[in-house]
Design an enzyme around this catalytic site. Structure first.
Site, mmCIF file in Angstrom:
data_model
loop_
_atom_site.group_PDB
_atom_site.id
_atom_site.type_symbol
_atom_site.label_atom_id
_atom_site.label_comp_id
_atom_site.label_asym_id
_atom_site.label_seq_id
_atom_site.Cartn_x
_atom_site.Cartn_y
_atom_site.Cartn_z
ATOM 1 N N ASP A 264 -35.198 -19.597 -6.168
ATOM 2 C CA ASP A 264 -35.572 -18.697 -5.062
ATOM 3 C C ASP A 264 -35.645 -19.479 -3.753
ATOM 4 O OD1 ASP A 264 -36.566 -16.675 -3.506
ATOM 5 O OD2 ASP A 264 -38.203 -16.130 -4.859
ATOM 6 N N HIS A 366 -30.442 -7.486 -5.876
ATOM 7 C CA HIS A 366 -31.373 -7.898 -4.815
ATOM 8 C C HIS A 366 -30.689 -8.815 -3.801
ATOM 9 C CE1 HIS A 366 -35.270 -8.989 -3.055
ATOM 10 N NE2 HIS A 366 -34.863 -10.243 -3.084
HETATM 11 C C1 LIG Z 1 -37.919 -8.104 2.784
HETATM 12 C C2 LIG Z 1 -37.647 -9.278 2.340
HETATM 13 C C3 LIG Z 1 -37.704 -9.747 0.930
HETATM 14 C C4 LIG Z 1 -38.633 -9.502 -0.062
HETATM 15 C C5 LIG Z 1 -39.888 -8.680 0.053
HETATM 16 C C6 LIG Z 1 -38.205 -10.221 -1.215
HETATM 17 C C7 LIG Z 1 -38.888 -10.275 -2.443
HETATM 18 C C8 LIG Z 1 -38.506 -11.007 -3.557
HETATM 19 N N1 LIG Z 1 -37.365 -11.751 -3.708
HETATM 20 C C9 LIG Z 1 -37.324 -12.329 -4.933
HETATM 21 C C10 LIG Z 1 -36.316 -13.155 -5.472
HETATM 22 C C11 LIG Z 1 -35.144 -13.535 -4.808
HETATM 23 N N2 LIG Z 1 -34.774 -13.215 -3.551
HETATM 24 C C12 LIG Z 1 -33.552 -13.763 -3.261
HETATM 25 C C13 LIG Z 1 -32.870 -13.684 -2.070
HETATM 26 C C14 LIG Z 1 -33.345 -13.081 -0.907
HETATM 27 N N3 LIG Z 1 -34.445 -12.274 -0.777
HETATM 28 C C15 LIG Z 1 -34.603 -11.885 0.541
HETATM 29 C C16 LIG Z 1 -35.594 -11.078 1.053
HETATM 30 C C17 LIG Z 1 -36.694 -10.595 0.365
HETATM 31 N N4 LIG Z 1 -37.050 -10.851 -0.918
HETATM 32 C C18 LIG Z 1 -33.522 -12.481 1.268
HETATM 33 C C19 LIG Z 1 -33.317 -12.325 2.753
HETATM 34 C C20 LIG Z 1 -32.751 -13.214 0.375
HETATM 35 C C21 LIG Z 1 -31.503 -14.037 0.719
HETATM 36 C C22 LIG Z 1 -30.262 -13.241 0.635
HETATM 37 C C23 LIG Z 1 -29.043 -14.051 1.049
HETATM 38 O O1 LIG Z 1 -29.051 -14.730 2.057
HETATM 39 O O2 LIG Z 1 -28.047 -14.004 0.319
HETATM 40 C C24 LIG Z 1 -33.091 -14.458 -4.429
HETATM 41 C C25 LIG Z 1 -31.754 -15.164 -4.579
HETATM 42 C C26 LIG Z 1 -31.815 -16.589 -4.185
HETATM 43 C C27 LIG Z 1 -32.102 -16.801 -2.729
HETATM 44 O O3 LIG Z 1 -31.242 -16.626 -1.884
HETATM 45 O O4 LIG Z 1 -33.234 -17.111 -2.424
HETATM 46 C C28 LIG Z 1 -34.085 -14.331 -5.385
HETATM 47 C C29 LIG Z 1 -34.094 -14.920 -6.764
HETATM 48 C C30 LIG Z 1 -38.518 -11.948 -5.595
HETATM 49 C C31 LIG Z 1 -38.882 -12.386 -6.993
HETATM 50 C C32 LIG Z 1 -39.237 -11.141 -4.745
HETATM 51 C C33 LIG Z 1 -40.550 -10.489 -4.943
HETATM 52 C C34 LIG Z 1 -41.444 -10.852 -5.803
HETATM 53 FE FE LIG Z 2 -35.824 -11.868 -2.300
#
Ligand SMILES: C=CC1=C(C)c2cc3[nH]c(cc4nc(cc5[nH]c(cc1n2)c(C)c5CCC(=O)O)C(CCC(=O)O)=C4C)c(C)c3C=C
Ligand SMILES: [Fe+2]
Length: 458
Positions: A264, A366
């Site tokens: 993440d 996601h």
């Molecule tokens: C509104 C914003 C976001 C929330 C709330 C959110 C919750 C959340 N995310 C994960 C796990 C992962 N998120 C990943 C990517 C990712 N998530 C957000 C935003 C929110 N996440 C963004 C902007 C991104 C990047 C997208 C990109 O640039 O391609 C990922 C994939 C790996 C990574 O890029 O970090 C995971 C895994 C959880 C578990 C969670 C709530 C508990």
């Molecule tokens: Fe996320």
């Protein structure tokens, strides 16, 4: 275009950056090396005894000893000869700078997030005095020094351990201190989202403090110091305790994992990207301010922190097969690579279809829905802590993510992305947003200044 971005991402990876600069691979680097945004407080391999033996000179030269002074010196002198502060303990983050500490530094192993409300009768003067006291304490602790008289001794023997203490203002702060005219429009309350299950008692607050350190005792020590300084001026509204992987736990520095087991943080904006500063930090002049006129110069170099306590419904999540879990995110669990192939840093191919004609990265995955390309460029720097508070009243783990996202303007960062996720994120059935906060985090203090002085004294 896709190839360009892929190259960018690969060069941005910490390991690739090291290689590009001719640095040895992380595992080969000397252990004394500081992590980005950090300094070594004392030469690793130099024994505490040797340093303490020249404590006067060390002080004059600006060297910082973990817990040096008073009882700390006594305790260290009494310890085994030749005991060196480890790299973890001796890493020190500067308190002064253009940005507050705790935004750009690698995520620390331990975190405490605390919101305070000013007590009845406390206004701008009391708030200014509190920020002055908090800044003085933060500066001392981040340098590995005790707070002075009445230090609890909890961090004796330890170095600064990458401690950061970061301060922010909630929207309600401005009304309480008669500063409504200085409230940035960027701080307007976050909209309600359909999936919100927010607990008002654990949301918002006049003031917000983020404490991070790579040692749990150092973090707790700072937390108590911050709480004590608040006495008479502000009361704790809520507190959340979090954690991340400890430095050195993996063979080489890696993107962290969350409690669902996913890598993440991969897609985070990188400081080497040309638009990084514009996305994360308020520019000189104070930002857009809703069209220019409302810009708040005191926020220059600052950022807006969105904090969400997001519970993970782990009993449900862990029942999913690995393949289903990977479809939900659109990335492989083992190494964080996109389902369209490559490595963690390979750009996902959102157009690629499988043999069945369906997109390999599902329409509701996601990582697809949250990608800047899908949100008009909206991006934020995610710097979360995991939390685990035992078993909830429902008999399930009270565990998840204390999501902390940094951006120059939440209306162009968190809000559009969360709106989209709220409409159909495959992850939604497995998470629950339980608390929320939005804070204006001013720029870092110059030498001799306290955090927020430009707001409170001009
Ligand atoms: C509104 C914003 C976001 C929330 C709330 C959110 C919750 C959340 N995310 C994960 C796990 C992962 N998120 C990943 C990517 C990712 N998530 C957000 C935003 C929110 N996440 C963004 C902007 C991104 C990047 C997208 C990109 O640039 O391609 C990922 C994939 C790996 C990574 O890029 O970090 C995971 C895994 C959880 C578990 C969670 C709530 C508990
Ligand atoms: Fe996320």
């Amino acid at each position: 275009m896709q190839h360009d971005r892929r190259r960018e991402r690969e060069n941005d990876h910490p390991r690739a950056q090291g290689a590009a600069k001719g640095l040895p691979e992380p595992s080969e680097r000397p252990t004394a090396e500081a992590r980005p945004g950090q300094e070594q407080a004392s030469g690793a391999g130099v024994s505490r005894r040797r340093l303490l033996g020249s404590a006067g000179a060390a002080g004059a030269a600006g060297l910082v000893l973990g817990g040096a002074g008073g009882a700390a010196v006594h305790a260290a002198t009494a310890s085994e000869p030749g005991t060196a502060l480890s790299t973890v303990g001796s890493s020190r983050v500067p308190f002064h700078g253009r940005h507050q500490a705790g935004i750009l530094q690698p995520m620390q192993a331990r975190g405490h997030l605390v919101a305070f409300d000013l007590v009845p009768g406390a206004g701008r003067r009391e708030a200014a005095a509190l920020l002055r006291r908090w800044s003085a304490v933060a500066e001392r602790l981040m340098a590995g020094r005790p707070v002075g008289g009445g230090d609890t001794g909890v961090a004796l023997d330890a170095g600064p351990s990458s401690l950061t203490v970061t301060f922010g203002f909630g929207a309600s702060f401005f009304g309480r201190t008669g500063l409504t005219g200085r409230r940035p429009v960027e701080l307007e309350p976050l909209p309600a989202f359909s999936a919100d299950r927010l607990d008002a008692r654990r949301s918002n607050g006049d003031l917000w403090v983020q404490i991070g350190a790579d040692d749990a005792l150092v973090a707790f020590h700072a937390l108590r110091a911050v709480q004590k300084e608040a006495a008479g001026a502000a009361k704790v509204r809520w507190q959340m305790n979090g954690f991340n992987r400890a430095p050195g736990a993996t063979a080489q520095p890696m993107t962290t994992r969350n409690l669902m087991g996913q890598v993440d943080g991969t897609g985070n904006p990188k400081p080497s990207e040309p638009d990084f500063d514009a996305r994360v930090f308020v520019p000189a002049g104070g930002g857009r301010g809703g069209g220019g006129s409302g810009a708040q110069a005191w926020m220059a170099g600052g950022s807006y922190a969105v904090v969400r306590r997001i519970r993970m419904l782990l009993d449900d999540w862990e029942k999913l097969s690995l393949a289903k879990q990977e479809q939900v995110i659109g990335r492989r669990k083992a190494d964080g690579a996109p389902l369209t192939g490559g490595t963690e840093t390979t750009e996902p191919d959102l157009e690629k279809a499988g043999a069945d004609g369906r997109p390999v990265i599902a329409a509701d995955a996601h990582s697809r829905i949250s990608a800047p390309e899908q949100n008009g460029g909206a991006a934020m720097l995610r710097r979360p802590f995991s939390y685990h508070d035992g078993i909830g009243p429902d008999g399930e783990p009270d565990a998840g993510l204390i999501f902390v996202a940094w951006q120059a303007d939440p209306r162009r960062g968190f809000v559009p992305v969360q709106r989209k996720l709220d409409r159909g994120d495959a992850l939604s059935p497995f998470i629950r947003h339980e608390a929320s906060g939005l804070y204006a985090v001013p720029g870092g203090p110059a030498e001799g200044e306290y955090v927020g002085q430009r707001l409170l004294e001009s």
